[in-house]
Design a protein around this motif. Sequence first.
Motif, PDB file in Angstrom:
ATOM      1  N   TYR A  36       0.850  -1.195   0.000  1.00 12.00           N
ATOM      2  CA  TYR A  36       0.000   0.000   0.000  1.00 12.00           C
ATOM      3  C   TYR A  36       0.888   1.249   0.000  1.00 12.00           C
ATOM      4  O   TYR A  36       1.043   1.930   1.018  1.00 12.00           O
ATOM      5  N   PRO A  37       1.485   1.569  -1.141  1.00  8.04           N
ATOM      6  CA  PRO A  37       2.495   2.639  -1.192  1.00  8.04           C
ATOM      7  C   PRO A  37       1.953   4.037  -0.919  1.00  8.04           C
ATOM      8  O   PRO A  37       2.737   4.953  -0.649  1.00  8.04           O
ATOM      9  N   ARG A  38       0.643   4.237  -0.970  1.00  6.59           N
ATOM     10  CA  ARG A  38       0.095   5.567  -0.753  1.00  6.59           C
ATOM     11  C   ARG A  38      -0.267   5.830   0.712  1.00  6.59           C
ATOM     12  O   ARG A  38      -0.741   6.914   1.057  1.00  6.59           O
ATOM     13  N   LEU A  39      -0.026   4.854   1.563  1.00  6.10           N
ATOM     14  CA  LEU A  39      -0.245   5.050   2.993  1.00  6.10           C
ATOM     15  C   LEU A  39       1.011   5.626   3.645  1.00  6.10           C
ATOM     16  O   LEU A  39       2.134   5.213   3.335  1.00  6.10           O
ATOM     17  N   ALA A  40       0.830   6.579   4.542  1.00  4.16           N
ATOM     18  CA  ALA A  40       1.919   7.113   5.360  1.00  4.16           C
ATOM     19  C   ALA A  40       1.830   6.435   6.725  1.00  4.16           C
ATOM     20  O   ALA A  40       0.865   6.646   7.461  1.00  4.16           O
ATOM     21  N   LEU A  41       2.826   5.613   7.050  1.00  5.77           N
ATOM     22  CA  LEU A  41       2.760   4.765   8.235  1.00  5.77           C
ATOM     23  C   LEU A  41       3.534   5.370   9.404  1.00  5.77           C
ATOM     24  O   LEU A  41       4.591   5.967   9.219  1.00  5.77           O
ATOM     25  N   LYS A  52      -8.230   0.996   5.957  1.00  6.95           N
ATOM     26  CA  LYS A  52      -6.780   0.879   6.123  1.00  6.95           C
ATOM     27  C   LYS A  52      -6.427   0.145   7.422  1.00  6.95           C
ATOM     28  O   LYS A  52      -5.432  -0.593   7.468  1.00  6.95           O
ATOM     29  N   VAL A  53      -7.228   0.325   8.467  1.00  7.06           N
ATOM     30  CA  VAL A  53      -7.005  -0.427   9.705  1.00  7.06           C
ATOM     31  C   VAL A  53      -7.228  -1.915   9.455  1.00  7.06           C
ATOM     32  O   VAL A  53      -6.434  -2.763   9.865  1.00  7.06           O
ATOM     33  N   LYS A  54      -8.318  -2.232   8.767  1.00  6.46           N
ATOM     34  CA  LYS A  54      -8.605  -3.634   8.466  1.00  6.46           C
ATOM     35  C   LYS A  54      -7.500  -4.237   7.591  1.00  6.46           C
ATOM     36  O   LYS A  54      -7.109  -5.393   7.777  1.00  6.46           O
ATOM     37  N   ALA A  55      -6.992  -3.447   6.633  1.00  5.57           N
ATOM     38  CA  ALA A  55      -5.931  -3.947   5.764  1.00  5.57           C
ATOM     39  C   ALA A  55      -4.687  -4.298   6.572  1.00  5.57           C
ATOM     40  O   ALA A  55      -4.046  -5.332   6.328  1.00  5.57           O
ATOM     41  N   PHE A  56      -4.340  -3.462   7.546  1.00 11.35           N
ATOM     42  CA  PHE A  56      -3.158  -3.763   8.349  1.00 11.35           C
ATOM     43  C   PHE A  56      -3.397  -4.979   9.237  1.00 11.35           C
ATOM     44  O   PHE A  56      -2.509  -5.827   9.392  1.00 11.35           O
ATOM     45  N   MET A  57      -4.592  -5.085   9.820  1.00 12.27           N
ATOM     46  CA  MET A  57      -4.890  -6.245  10.651  1.00 12.27           C
ATOM     47  C   MET A  57      -4.814  -7.539   9.843  1.00 12.27           C
ATOM     48  O   MET A  57      -4.279  -8.545  10.300  1.00 12.27           O
ATOM     49  N   ASP A  58      -5.348  -7.493   8.626  1.00 13.86           N
ATOM     50  CA  ASP A  58      -5.296  -8.671   7.758  1.00 13.86           C
ATOM     51  C   ASP A  58      -3.841  -9.041   7.440  1.00 13.86           C
ATOM     52  O   ASP A  58      -3.467 -10.212   7.447  1.00 13.86           O
ATOM     53  N   TYR A  59      -3.031  -8.021   7.155  1.00  9.95           N
ATOM     54  CA  TYR A  59      -1.623  -8.257   6.818  1.00  9.95           C
ATOM     55  C   TYR A  59      -0.883  -8.824   8.021  1.00  9.95           C
ATOM     56  O   TYR A  59      -0.075  -9.756   7.903  1.00  9.95           O
ATOM     57  N   LEU A  60      -1.171  -8.269   9.205  1.00  8.83           N
ATOM     58  CA  LEU A  60      -0.507  -8.735  10.422  1.00  8.83           C
ATOM     59  C   LEU A  60      -0.818 -10.197  10.697  1.00  8.83           C
ATOM     60  O   LEU A  60       0.087 -11.015  10.923  1.00  8.83           O
ATOM     61  N   THR A  61      -2.109 -10.547  10.689  1.00  9.34           N
ATOM     62  CA  THR A  61      -2.477 -11.934  10.981  1.00  9.34           C
ATOM     63  C   THR A  61      -1.974 -12.887   9.890  1.00  9.34           C
ATOM     64  O   THR A  61      -1.663 -14.047  10.169  1.00  9.34           O
TER      65      THR A  61
END
Length: 329
Positions: free
Chosen positions: A118-123, A288-297
């Motif tokens: 997700y290159p357009r996210l600023a983390l 975006k929160v759901k995307a990170f949670m999915d990636y983490l799990t």
Amino acid sequence: MNLLAAIASFIKVVETGSIVGAARNLGLSAAAVSQTLNRLEEHLGTRLLQRTTRRMALTENGALYYAKVRRIASDLEAAQMAIRTDDNELQGRLCIASTSAFGRHVVAPLIAGFAARYPRLALELCTSDGKINHIQDNIDLSLRIKPQLEDGIVARKIASVPFIVCAAPAYLERAGIPRTPEDLQHHACLGFRYPLDGRLLRWGFTRNGQHTYAALTFSAISDDIDALTQMAIHGAGVARLAEFLAAPYLESGQLIALLKHSHEPNESSAQPLDIYACVQDRAAMTAKVKAFMDYLTEHLDKSWIQASVVITRPNSLHDFNAPNECKLI
């Protein structure tokens, strides 16, 4: 006046605690944010914020207004993301808070891969064992352990990380090998003082389905688990470390695992370290929160993944989408 933009500015000022902080977050000048607030107050016919050179506070009407509009920004973002079909369109800031050790050793190594997807996210990754406030600290998602859970948040257990009781070969040669949790009281143990409230975390074990705590003598204590790891490696005593901390040193032989669990009757196993993903409320569960949670799990050790459960104090802490509640034990 763009009313939605004005409300967004007001929300950011409250969340960050200052006009300067809001301006930095929104990519605007402090003067522009201040002018927008003035126009919003004129439009509403009331003062929302008491502003001085040293502090800023919500007025009574400001607090009422904030309580009604605070979800607008997240609702608008969720609506925008709902009509997009390309996951790579996820954009904007995503701030993740985590306990120090889990953030440093588990989350940080995953950031590069998530950023590439997700290159357009600023983390932003914030690591702390202290108190976490989603609103004041502008945090989208926090990863917490049980002592950090509090009333009002929405949480889900996402992993149970094994604890490893271990010590350096030099220490074991000098002091002998503990075979049971009861043996630990005769050994130099390394204790973790939890920064949030100053408590010494107890060492829990399970035997025949019963939870017990070992009687310990702490020869050294620290509020930094990485420091305790280094103490253990250099022979200071017996440590209880999460698997992600202990694994490389067990592999290299610098630490030896103790009290290994078997399925024999009366054998004891260390209770795991449960990790919870938390958001402020259900409206904060954005794409975006759901995307990170999915990636983490997706990238967590599969042996850590547990079935999600509802947690805890009835009617206060809630699971993301489960209809029922249960007590956390």
